[in-house]
Design a protein around this motif. Sequence first.
Motif, mmCIF file in Angstrom:
data_model
loop_
_atom_site.group_PDB
_atom_site.id
_atom_site.type_symbol
_atom_site.label_atom_id
_atom_site.label_comp_id
_atom_site.label_asym_id
_atom_site.label_seq_id
_atom_site.Cartn_x
_atom_site.Cartn_y
_atom_site.Cartn_z
ATOM 1 N N GLN A 19 0.846 -1.196 0.000
ATOM 2 C CA GLN A 19 0.000 0.000 0.000
ATOM 3 C C GLN A 19 0.884 1.249 0.000
ATOM 4 N N PRO A 20 1.525 1.559 -1.125
ATOM 5 C CA PRO A 20 2.460 2.696 -1.162
ATOM 6 C C PRO A 20 1.798 4.045 -0.902
ATOM 7 N N LEU A 21 0.582 4.244 -1.398
ATOM 8 C CA LEU A 21 -0.081 5.530 -1.184
ATOM 9 C C LEU A 21 -0.380 5.743 0.288
ATOM 10 N N LYS A 22 -0.872 4.708 0.941
ATOM 11 C CA LYS A 22 -1.173 4.816 2.362
ATOM 12 C C LYS A 22 0.098 5.069 3.162
ATOM 13 N N MET A 23 1.195 4.432 2.778
ATOM 14 C CA MET A 23 2.474 4.670 3.450
ATOM 15 C C MET A 23 2.879 6.130 3.306
ATOM 16 N N GLY A 24 2.755 6.670 2.088
ATOM 17 C CA GLY A 24 3.105 8.068 1.878
ATOM 18 C C GLY A 24 2.248 9.016 2.686
ATOM 19 N N GLU A 25 0.957 8.709 2.789
ATOM 20 C CA GLU A 25 0.048 9.556 3.563
ATOM 21 C C GLU A 25 0.447 9.596 5.040
ATOM 22 N N ILE A 26 0.820 8.431 5.572
ATOM 23 C CA ILE A 26 1.186 8.373 6.993
ATOM 24 C C ILE A 26 2.475 9.145 7.250
ATOM 25 N N ILE A 27 3.477 8.940 6.396
ATOM 26 C CA ILE A 27 4.750 9.651 6.590
ATOM 27 C C ILE A 27 4.544 11.152 6.425
ATOM 28 N N ASN A 28 3.697 11.545 5.487
ATOM 29 C CA ASN A 28 3.411 12.963 5.302
ATOM 30 C C ASN A 28 2.755 13.553 6.539
ATOM 31 N N GLU A 29 1.829 12.801 7.128
ATOM 32 C CA GLU A 29 1.170 13.282 8.348
ATOM 33 C C GLU A 29 2.165 13.367 9.507
ATOM 34 N N LEU A 30 3.046 12.378 9.620
ATOM 35 C CA LEU A 30 4.073 12.416 10.659
ATOM 36 C C LEU A 30 4.953 13.651 10.502
ATOM 37 N N THR A 31 5.294 13.975 9.266
ATOM 38 C CA THR A 31 6.155 15.125 8.991
ATOM 39 C C THR A 31 5.462 16.433 9.353
ATOM 40 N N GLN A 32 4.175 16.551 9.020
ATOM 41 C CA GLN A 32 3.430 17.761 9.346
ATOM 42 C C GLN A 32 3.323 17.953 10.859
ATOM 43 N N MET A 33 3.255 16.855 11.593
ATOM 44 C CA MET A 33 3.129 16.942 13.047
ATOM 45 C C MET A 33 4.392 17.470 13.707
ATOM 46 N N ASN A 34 5.519 17.465 12.986
ATOM 47 C CA ASN A 34 6.777 17.934 13.579
ATOM 48 C C ASN A 34 6.724 19.402 13.993
ATOM 49 N N GLN A 35 5.845 20.186 13.338
ATOM 50 C CA GLN A 35 5.775 21.611 13.670
ATOM 51 C C GLN A 35 5.187 21.843 15.062
ATOM 52 N N ASN A 36 4.513 20.795 15.598
ATOM 53 C CA ASN A 36 3.951 20.913 16.948
ATOM 54 C C ASN A 36 4.595 19.915 17.901
ATOM 55 N N ILE A 37 5.853 19.581 17.631
ATOM 56 C CA ILE A 37 6.540 18.555 18.409
ATOM 57 C C ILE A 37 6.774 18.982 19.851
ATOM 58 N N HIS A 38 6.631 20.286 20.119
ATOM 59 C CA HIS A 38 6.822 20.758 21.492
ATOM 60 C C HIS A 38 5.675 20.335 22.409
ATOM 61 N N LEU A 39 4.574 19.842 21.825
ATOM 62 C CA LEU A 39 3.434 19.400 22.615
ATOM 63 C C LEU A 39 3.548 17.905 22.895
ATOM 64 N N ALA A 40 3.476 17.536 24.172
ATOM 65 C CA ALA A 40 3.616 16.129 24.543
ATOM 66 C C ALA A 40 2.538 15.270 23.901
ATOM 67 N N SER A 41 1.330 15.797 23.785
ATOM 68 C CA SER A 41 0.242 15.031 23.189
ATOM 69 C C SER A 41 0.521 14.711 21.732
ATOM 70 N N VAL A 42 1.182 15.630 21.028
ATOM 71 C CA VAL A 42 1.527 15.404 19.623
ATOM 72 C C VAL A 42 2.613 14.341 19.505
ATOM 73 N N ARG A 43 3.581 14.380 20.385
ATOM 74 C CA ARG A 43 4.659 13.380 20.360
ATOM 75 C C ARG A 43 4.092 11.984 20.587
ATOM 76 N N LEU A 44 3.135 11.875 21.512
ATOM 77 C CA LEU A 44 2.521 10.578 21.776
ATOM 78 C C LEU A 44 1.744 10.095 20.557
ATOM 79 N N LYS A 45 0.968 10.994 19.957
ATOM 80 C CA LYS A 45 0.195 10.635 18.771
ATOM 81 C C LYS A 45 1.123 10.250 17.618
ATOM 82 N N GLN A 46 2.243 10.940 17.521
ATOM 83 C CA GLN A 46 3.215 10.664 16.477
ATOM 84 C C GLN A 46 3.778 9.255 16.608
#
Length: 300
Positions: free
Chosen positions: A141-168
């Motif tokens: 499932q290459p598209l799904k893999m790309g979507e997940i990695i893209n979402e992980l990357t976008q979450m980096n901008q809020n990495i200072h939040l503990a809740s985001v790190r856990l979700k990541q």
Amino acid sequence: MPIIEFTAPPLPHYIISGLSHAEIGGKHPSRQNIGAFDLLVVVQGCLFLRESGHDYEIKEGHALILRPDSQHYAYAGCLEETTHYWLHFQILGDWRVIDEESYYHSQWKSVSEDRPRHLSLPPFSTTSYNVALPQFTKLAQPLKMGEIINELTQMNQNIHLASVRLKQQALFQEVIVLLSSSLGTSGPSSQTVCAERAASYLREHYRDGFSAKQLGESINFHPVYIARCMQKVYGCSPSVYLINLRIEQSKILLLQTDLPVERIAEEVGFNHAAYFTSCFTKIEGLSPRKYRQRFAWDKE
């Protein structure tokens, strides 16, 4: 082909990810003993890498895991423009590299010989288990893999939040599951192909009005079959997938622009701002305005 096998718990730990683009002749950086695993997922073009005596042509839809204890380098430049996701992760527990024959032999042996051991375990005990990842694979499932990695990357901008790190970290385990499920597969099933084509179409046309009939005509599958395939692969119908996609796009605009909520609703394909707010609140647990206030406070 080498297989990376690790013992869990602990589970692999996400570090950082991103998207890279190489022009014709460009090469992936040469490194050695970097101390972390480096997952590469090519979405366009091809990378040419060598590690531990193995040459890899990482084409579109393929993934390669570079080891933390080895040297890797590009043995050729890109023959076309190439885009790939990269993701660094760490395995804090035991891991090893074995060949496929040894892996499948050990799997058979554990089933035939080790089963009685589990009978003597005390109640509520925690047992370890082995997880195998193909070092090089064509993703199911290459598209799904790309979507997940893209979402992980976008979450980096809020990495200072503990809740985001856990979700990541929780989301990253889906990457591990997708890699593990690609082991030993001969290619994506017809249902996966249908679901990924539908998802690609929706991602390209998410601003447009949705029509199940038009979706079916565009990718040459019956709408009922498309809905069944997307439910199996993505766990939701095409319309729900589209709404979630629109919400994800709206979150980017909420954080990166000063556009009013009503305009953002239009930009991502909602005809009515009130319906957009209702969908956003249901999915995210707070309204678009409160989301902006919480995560983009520094813009004010």
